[in-house]
Design a protein around this motif. Structure first.
Motif, PDB file in Angstrom:
ATOM      1  N   TRP A  43       0.838  -1.189   0.000  1.00 15.33           N
ATOM      2  CA  TRP A  43       0.000   0.000   0.000  1.00 15.33           C
ATOM      3  C   TRP A  43       0.874   1.240   0.000  1.00 15.33           C
ATOM      4  CZ3 TRP A  43      -5.415  -0.302   0.104  1.00 15.33           C
ATOM      5  CH2 TRP A  43      -5.911  -1.601   0.247  1.00 15.33           C
ATOM      6  N   GLU A 111     -12.358   3.331   4.832  1.00 16.42           N
ATOM      7  CA  GLU A 111     -12.460   3.316   3.374  1.00 16.42           C
ATOM      8  C   GLU A 111     -13.438   4.378   2.898  1.00 16.42           C
ATOM      9  OE1 GLU A 111     -12.297  -0.114  -0.063  1.00 16.42           O
ATOM     10  OE2 GLU A 111     -13.543  -0.475   1.698  1.00 16.42           O
ATOM     11  N   GLU A 113     -13.434   5.222  -0.692  1.00 15.59           N
ATOM     12  CA  GLU A 113     -13.725   4.716  -2.028  1.00 15.59           C
ATOM     13  C   GLU A 113     -13.131   3.322  -2.097  1.00 15.59           C
ATOM     14  OE1 GLU A 113     -12.630   7.200  -5.337  1.00 15.59           O
ATOM     15  OE2 GLU A 113     -12.864   9.013  -4.147  1.00 15.59           O
ATOM     16  N   SER A 114     -13.504   2.574  -3.119  1.00 11.40           N
ATOM     17  CA  SER A 114     -12.976   1.224  -3.239  1.00 11.40           C
ATOM     18  C   SER A 114     -11.450   1.253  -3.302  1.00 11.40           C
ATOM     19  CB  SER A 114     -13.535   0.556  -4.503  1.00 11.40           C
ATOM     20  OG  SER A 114     -13.007  -0.748  -4.646  1.00 11.40           O
ATOM     21  N   GLY A 115     -10.808   0.666  -2.298  1.00 13.55           N
ATOM     22  CA  GLY A 115      -9.358   0.579  -2.274  1.00 13.55           C
ATOM     23  C   GLY A 115      -8.643   1.844  -1.841  1.00 13.55           C
ATOM     24  N   ILE A 116      -9.402   2.860  -1.401  1.00  9.56           N
ATOM     25  CA  ILE A 116      -8.804   4.114  -0.938  1.00  9.56           C
ATOM     26  C   ILE A 116      -9.294   4.401   0.478  1.00  9.56           C
ATOM     27  CG2 ILE A 116      -8.546   6.589  -1.333  1.00  9.56           C
ATOM     28  CD1 ILE A 116      -9.007   6.101  -4.281  1.00  9.56           C
ATOM     29  N   GLU A 118      -8.872   6.804   4.113  1.00  4.19           N
ATOM     30  CA  GLU A 118      -8.501   8.131   4.597  1.00  4.19           C
ATOM     31  C   GLU A 118      -8.297   8.083   6.102  1.00  4.19           C
ATOM     32  OE1 GLU A 118     -11.075  11.598   4.075  1.00  4.19           O
ATOM     33  OE2 GLU A 118     -10.452  11.658   1.991  1.00  4.19           O
ATOM     34  N   ILE A 128      -3.669   9.477   3.046  1.00  3.07           N
ATOM     35  CA  ILE A 128      -4.338   8.493   2.199  1.00  3.07           C
ATOM     36  C   ILE A 128      -3.565   7.182   2.215  1.00  3.07           C
ATOM     37  CG2 ILE A 128      -5.174   7.975  -0.125  1.00  3.07           C
ATOM     38  CD1 ILE A 128      -6.592  10.329   1.146  1.00  3.07           C
ATOM     39  N   GLN A 130      -3.677   3.771  -0.056  1.00  2.70           N
ATOM     40  CA  GLN A 130      -4.307   3.142  -1.205  1.00  2.70           C
ATOM     41  C   GLN A 130      -3.389   2.091  -1.821  1.00  2.70           C
ATOM     42  OE1 GLN A 130      -5.003   5.597  -4.731  1.00  2.70           O
ATOM     43  NE2 GLN A 130      -3.570   7.130  -3.966  1.00  2.70           N
ATOM     44  N   ASN A 131      -4.001   1.188  -2.541  1.00  2.00           N
ATOM     45  CA  ASN A 131      -3.271   0.117  -3.215  1.00  2.00           C
ATOM     46  C   ASN A 131      -2.119   0.705  -4.019  1.00  2.00           C
ATOM     47  OD1 ASN A 131      -3.062  -1.438  -6.013  1.00  2.00           O
ATOM     48  ND2 ASN A 131      -3.546  -2.912  -4.412  1.00  2.00           N
ATOM     49  N   ALA A 135      -2.098   3.678  -6.855  1.00  2.00           N
ATOM     50  CA  ALA A 135      -1.441   4.949  -6.543  1.00  2.00           C
ATOM     51  C   ALA A 135      -0.457   5.327  -7.645  1.00  2.00           C
ATOM     52  CB  ALA A 135      -0.735   4.857  -5.198  1.00  2.00           C
ATOM     53  N   ARG A 198      -9.442  12.843  -6.022  1.00  2.00           N
ATOM     54  CA  ARG A 198     -10.526  11.876  -6.218  1.00  2.00           C
ATOM     55  C   ARG A 198     -11.196  12.025  -7.582  1.00  2.00           C
ATOM     56  NH1 ARG A 198     -13.455  12.298  -0.299  1.00  2.00           N
ATOM     57  NH2 ARG A 198     -11.554  12.056   0.915  1.00  2.00           N
TER      58      ARG A 198
END
Length: 236
Positions: A43, A111, A113-116, A118, A128, A130-131, A135, A198
């Motif tokens: 991540w 989470e 958003e999907s895979g994000i 905060e 943040i 995120q995957n 990213a 975003r």
């Protein structure tokens, strides 16, 4: 209780009362276990617009503090608070916690958003998680934004030229420069900074006013909310 109607015994009543709690507990355990499995991997931990980044590898192996993780060597220099991170875990249904050696939270993520994910650190701001692959795809997108743009109305008439740069103007924001002879409305707004946030391109004035643009199906960026006389940004 009316005569002739069978009553319910105390053990059965207790069992009925406890049933929802048991089911909720089971669902809680299943959800947190699923999230733990989904989080295992690499991540990117970063400021909101990736001006400072750190790669975190979350592992499924248990440690005395929680679950094991690895931070890349440059993390402490980029994000000093990561020096305190010793493990990770899932708390409740959906909180991904990076924690210290005593099990205390360094930062909690949820989470958005999907895979994000905060997380907020008081006095510092939002970070943040995120995957890593996603990213790096975003980083490529940002690189593609750098350069000259034209603002046009819906009728295709150009009303302003501007240049997006990768020169940091403030944390997570970058410098933008207007070219001469812009439409009065654009000149009055006078954006000085920009960022991607975003999926939106954000232009900001020195006063803190913002305009948001979203990419449409024609690879153009339209100001939102949309209007009868749209404002569109085109790459030059």
């Amino acid at each position: 209780m009316s005569a002739g109607r069978p009553g319910i015994g105390l053990p059965a009543l207790v069992a009925l009362l406890l049933l929802p709690v048991s089911l909720a507990s089971s669902a809680w355990s299943q959800d947190s276990s699923a999230l733990k499995k989904e989080m295992v991997g690499q991540w990117e931990l970063s400021t909101t617009e990736r001006s400072k980044t750190c790669v975190v590898t979350l592992k499924g192996d248990a440690s005395p503090q929680g679950l094991k993780l690895e931070l890349e060597p440059g993390c402490a220099a980029a994000l000093p608070f990561t020096r305190d991170i010793a493990a990770w875990n899932v708390k409740g249904l959906d909180i991904v916690r990076l924690q210290d050696a005593a099990g205390q939270p360094v930062i909690d993520f949820t989470e958005v958003e999907s895979g994000i994910f905060e997380g907020l650190r008081q006095g510092e701001g939002i970070y943040i998680l995120q995957n890593l692959a996603a990213a790096r795809s975003l980083a490529k997108s940002m690189d593609q934004m750098i350069g000259d743009w034209s603002m046009v109305r819906g009728n295709g008439v150009a009303i302003c030229g501007l240049t997006l740069t990768n020169t940091e103007a403030s944390p997570d924001n970058f410098q933008v420069f207007l070219k001469p002879k812009c439409d009065p409305a654009i000149a009055a707004f006078a954006p000085t900074q920009w960022r991607l946030d975003r999926g939106q391109m954000i232009l900001m004035s020195a006063k803190g006013d913002t305009w948001q643009f979203e990419a449409d199906d024609n690879a153009q960026w339209r100001r939102v909310p949309d209007s009868a006389d749209p404002l569109i940004m085109l790459r030059q």
